[in-house]
Design a protein around this motif. Structure first.
Motif: not given
Length: 310
Positions: A2-3, A225, A227, A230, A233
């Motif tokens: 997860s971020e 993903n 985005d 994100r 990352d």
């Protein structure tokens, strides 16, 4: 991962440095777990349509100076001549003439520059550019646009080893071309140009990502993903999970919105040069004017022939 976990790990082991808050791109760099400092550098200017990733060589301050020299010269070109090959040549000359270059200071670089519906990639060394093109099934295709200037790539090109063997070769970090570096008095810069595709994203990265994370995993992260922040990352997190043995730098850029309308122009930039009159006359006006001139010439010729026949 997860971020939130990415950020937690970054607090304990180095830190993520982000590029300026963007609208259609995202970029970040991380020192990794094995290096004392970050010799990578990145910069972007969405308004002018230019992005750069540089990976410094030479260790300690030398590598950091080298990568920042590349970024500085790209920045200068962005606001002056937009001639990025010339910018990399200037950086090369500066590094060769630097008194600190006794440490064999140098840098790789990959630059993305937009030109309307087209983009151009310039590179030296093993920093890479990839194109990710989504498909209607929720996945996508990842294509490497650059070819590494490296010893291992030379072995692959010669047929001595295959791509799978190259990924684990002990000399995979040895490059054959860089900006600066005492063994490269003359700098060759490679370039590739293409037309933006709808929904396409371009990835620029240092080898801290490409040598640690497989192309299949990079493709999966980008497909899952949309985005960019994100995705950046998670790409860095994947390189850290693989050991984080090098500095890691990533830039991810969406295709421009206006490119779909510009794609209607049927000619490539090389096959349809536009001359002085096409720059002065808008749209189909040139065709109309030329047609009228041809009709006038034919009418005058016909009238002259009829007068001579009477």
């Amino acid at each position: 991962m997860s971020e939130a976990n990415v950020r937690e790990r970054s607090r304990h082991r180095g830190s993520v440095q982000r590029a300026t808050p963007p609208s259609r791109s995202a970029g970040a760099t991380h020192p990794g777990y094995k290096r004392e400092q970050n010799e990578d550098a990145l910069w972007s200017d969405e308004e002018r349509g230019v992005w750069v990733v540089a990976d410094g060589l030479g260790g300690h301050q030398a590598g950091e100076i080298a990568s920042m020299t590349v970024v500085d010269e790209v920045q200068r070109s962005a606001v002056t001549d937009q001639h990025y090959e010339r910018a990399l040549q200037r950086a090369h000359a500066l590094l060769l003439g630097d008194e600190l270059n006794s440490a064999n200071m140098g840098s790789t670089a990959v630059v993305l520059a937009e030109d309307g519906a087209y983009f151009h990639i310039y590179w030296v060394g093993d920093s890479r550019a990839y194109a990710f093109t989504p498909n209607e099934h929720g996945g996508g295709q990842l294509k490497q646009l650059t070819i590494d200037h490296s010893y291992v790539q030379m072995l692959v090109d010669s047929g001595a080893i295959n791509s799978k063997e190259a990924a684990s070769h002990p000399n995979r970090h040895v490059i054959t071309r860089c900006i600066g570096g005492s063994t490269n008095p003359q700098l060759e810069i490679d370039r590739v140009s293409a037309l933006w595709q709808p929904g396409q994203r371009l990835l620029l990265c240092s080898d801290g990502l490409s040598t640690e994370v497989t192309a299949e995993e990079i493709c999966r992260i980008l497909a899952d993903n949309p985005d960019n922040r994100r995705a950046v990352d998670l790409l860095i997190a994947a390189a850290l999970d693989a050991g984080g043995k090098d500095n890691i730098t990533v830039q991810l850029i969406d295709a421009p919105q206006q490119q779909q309308s510009e794609r209607a122009w049927p000619f490539t930039r090389s096959s349809a040069p536009r001359g002085r009159w096409s720059r002065l006359l808008p749209g189909g006006t040139l065709t109309v004017v030329l047609s009228a001139v041809i009709l006038l010439i034919l009418s005058v010729s016909l009238a002259a022939w009829l007068a001579g026949s009477l």
